[in-house]
Write an enzyme that holds these catalytic residues in place. Structure first.
Site, PDB file in Angstrom:
ATOM      1  CE  LYS A  22      -1.875   1.729   3.949  1.00 28.17           C
ATOM      2  NZ  LYS A  22      -1.561   3.157   4.108  1.00 28.17           N
ATOM      3  NE  ARG A  91      -1.596  12.352   7.822  1.00 27.29           N
ATOM      4  CZ  ARG A  91      -1.266  13.622   7.906  1.00 27.29           C
ATOM      5  NH1 ARG A  91      -2.130  14.498   8.314  1.00 27.29           N
ATOM      6  NH2 ARG A  91      -0.048  14.013   7.592  1.00 27.29           N
ATOM      7  CB  CYS A 115      -5.022  11.102  11.273  1.00 23.60           C
ATOM      8  SG  CYS A 115      -3.367  10.619  11.649  1.00 23.60           S
ATOM      9  NE  ARG A 120       0.511  10.321   9.933  1.00 17.93           N
ATOM     10  CZ  ARG A 120       0.108   9.187   9.370  1.00 17.93           C
ATOM     11  NH1 ARG A 120      -1.022   8.641   9.724  1.00 17.93           N
ATOM     12  NH2 ARG A 120       0.833   8.601   8.450  1.00 17.93           N
ATOM     13  N   PRO A 121       1.787  16.850  10.926  1.00 20.81           N
ATOM     14  CG  PRO A 121       3.431  18.224  11.859  1.00 20.81           C
ATOM     15  CD  PRO A 121       2.683  16.940  12.071  1.00 20.81           C
ATOM     16  CB  VAL A 122       2.169  18.471   5.321  1.00 26.62           C
ATOM     17  CG1 VAL A 122       1.369  17.182   5.392  1.00 26.62           C
ATOM     18  CG2 VAL A 122       1.240  19.684   5.276  1.00 26.62           C
ATOM     19  CG  ASP A 123       6.501  20.916   9.557  1.00 31.19           C
ATOM     20  OD1 ASP A 123       5.858  19.856   9.750  1.00 31.19           O
ATOM     21  OD2 ASP A 123       7.630  21.098  10.044  1.00 31.19           O
ATOM     22  CD  GLN A 124      10.525  19.180   8.291  1.00 31.74           C
ATOM     23  OE1 GLN A 124      11.604  19.160   7.706  1.00 31.74           O
ATOM     24  NE2 GLN A 124      10.240  20.076   9.214  1.00 31.74           N
ATOM     25  CB  ILE A 326       7.274   7.082  14.419  1.00 30.07           C
ATOM     26  CG1 ILE A 326       8.473   6.136  14.284  1.00 30.07           C
ATOM     27  CG2 ILE A 326       6.978   7.807  13.105  1.00 30.07           C
ATOM     28  CD1 ILE A 326       9.738   6.760  13.772  1.00 30.07           C
ATOM     29  NE  ARG A 396      -7.210   4.444   5.363  1.00 33.69           N
ATOM     30  CZ  ARG A 396      -6.294   5.023   6.125  1.00 33.69           C
ATOM     31  NH1 ARG A 396      -6.486   5.160   7.392  1.00 33.69           N
ATOM     32  NH2 ARG A 396      -5.183   5.492   5.597  1.00 33.69           N
TER      33      ARG A 396
END
Ligand code: UD1
Length: 417
Positions: A22, A91, A115, A120-124, A326, A396
């Site tokens: 997946k 996500r 979630c 779980r940010p996406v700043d990077q 993590i 999923r």
């Protein structure tokens, strides 16, 4: 909404074949946005997240068709908008941002919300794309990105991020000049994405190490690519052999990618052997042994196997410890396992698991994908009947799980609630 009804206590025996990964399939399918030619993706797992990805790709203007485990894609007129309705259900939709920006110079992608397993940010992802020349605005919960032409850059991630590395990799393959990704994720799925891109003409070096170098090319063209087998599904079946004291032959099992998991399962008393036919797994000891596990980026122990191995620890003869490094909120299976008789104490990022002799069937509720797998494992080993509710989480990420388990002798039924 479906649930699983599991009657435990049957040692699993037989052969199971692992499906496509997946977590490799998702970024690779988003790679279809980058292609100038029709393409065939092979060994695609039949999962809810794949259906969501194909829906999104179709909305973005890529012509996609699914036929069993094969996806055909044809380039179309790209539409750079990923709506909230789809992004909120998966996500990984954020992985279309890099490809859209590098192809079209602009994109509007709904910001994935929090979630169950953490913020779980996406700043990077955004920081890296900014270094390549993109600018971003946030409007109505959407990220609006502009980048007339992305250029190469040296990007050093503040933490190891799988999705961040994949998004930047896809943005960089068609950018002007050289991009160097430092502190890049080394996960096998990142390597699979890089290998797919290379098969289409991308210039990438260093995949599988923490420094990846990408030299942008004008266009990507290819024919077909077969997605790697799913190491987490394979690890879950290894765990199923262990917890039921069964004996399995696991075909298409990515042994190397699972080395850390296999070392831990062996330490718990399992016999695991790589053979030409597949991986043979058995557990002949009367009780599993307690061990300590700390989740880490690859090649460390995967967070996606944490819930499953904790379930094995619940039945070990000695005490075990798990440290989750993590994600900040990934112990939601603990309360449900406790309903089945497990003795687990959580303190911050750590859990101490005192092994018990038996788990007992109960009504339990799945909270996320891997937590659901841990409850199914517990049900397979428990005395009596377990009802695992909300298995849409499982769908999923696990292809036909009840069918695969039933073929190995387990008593698992999918029932409408
Ligand atoms: C991927 C996997 C998921 C797995 C995870 C870690 C897919 C589709 N999903 O998720 O199954 O559990 O890797 O192996 O491949 N972070 C930030 N800022 C960012 C990006 C990440 O703070 O911009 C943090 C996250 O909150 C998390 C950590 O970094 O604490 C790792 O996240 P990341 O590796 O990005 O996970 P995903 O790619 O979302």
């Amino acid at each position: 909404m479906d649930k699983f009804v599991i009657t435990g206590g049957v040692p699993l025996k037989g052969t199971v074949t692992i499906s496509g990964s997946k977590n490799a399939a998702l970024p690779i399918l988003f790679g279809a946005i980058l292609l100038d030619t029709p393409f065939t993706f092979l060994n695609v797992p039949r999962l809810q997240d794949i259906k969501t990805t194909l829906k999104l790709l179709a909305l973005l203007g890529v012509d996609v068709t699914l036929n069993n485990d094969i996806v055909h894609s044809k380039p179309g007129n790209l539409v750079p908008e990923a709506p909230y309705d789809l992004v909120r259900t998966m996500r990984a939709s954020i992985l279309c941002l890099g490809p859209l920006l590098t192809r079209l110079g602009h994109a509007r992608v709904s910001l994935p919300g929090g979630c169950a397993i953490g913020a779980r940010p996406v700043d990077q992802h955004l920081k890296g794309l900014q270094k390549m020349g993109a600018t971003f605005d946030l409007q109505g919960g959407d990220i609006i990105g502009h980048a007339p032409k992305l250029h190469g850059a040296r990007i050093s991630f503040d933490m190891t991020t799988v999705g961040g590395t994949e998004n930047l990799l896809m943005a960089a393959v068609l950018a002007d000049g050289r991009t160097i990704l430092e502190n890049a994720a080394r996960e096998p799925e990142v390597v699979d994405l890089a290998n797919f891109l290379v098969s289409c003409g991308a210039k990438i070096h260093g995949q599988g190490t923490s420094v990846i170098t990408i030299d942008g090319v004008q266009a990507l063209k290819g024919k077909n690519y077969s997605i790697m087998p799913d190491r987490i599904e394979a690890g879950t079946f290894l765990a199923a052999a262990g917890i039921t004291h069964g004996e399995l032959l696991i075909k298409d099992c990515p042994f190397r990618a699972l080395e850390t998991v296999i070392a831990k399962l062996r330490a718990m008393g399992m016999e695991i052997l790589e053979t030409p036919e597949g991986v043979r797994a058995a557990c002949r000891d009367e009780r599993l042994h307690g061990i300590d596990v700390q989740t880490q980026p690859y090649p460390g122990f995967p967070t996606d196997m944490q819930a499953q191995i904790m379930t094995l620890m619940c039945l070990a003869s000695t005490t075990s410890m798990v440290e989750e490094r993590i994600f900040e909120n990934r112990f939601m299976h603990v309360q449900e396992l406790a309903r089945m008789g497990a003795q687990i104490k959580v303190s911050g990022h750590s859990a101490i698991i005192r092994g018990v002799e038996e788990l007992y069937g109960a009504q339990v509720m799945a909270s996320d994908l891997r937590a659901s797998a841990s409850l199914v494992l517990a049900g397979l080993a428990a005395k009596g009947t377990t009802h695992v509710r909300r298995i849409y989480h499982l769908d999923r990420g696990y292809e036909h799980l009840e069918q695969k388990l039933s073929a190995l002798g387990a008593s698992v039924e999918r029932v409408e609630q």
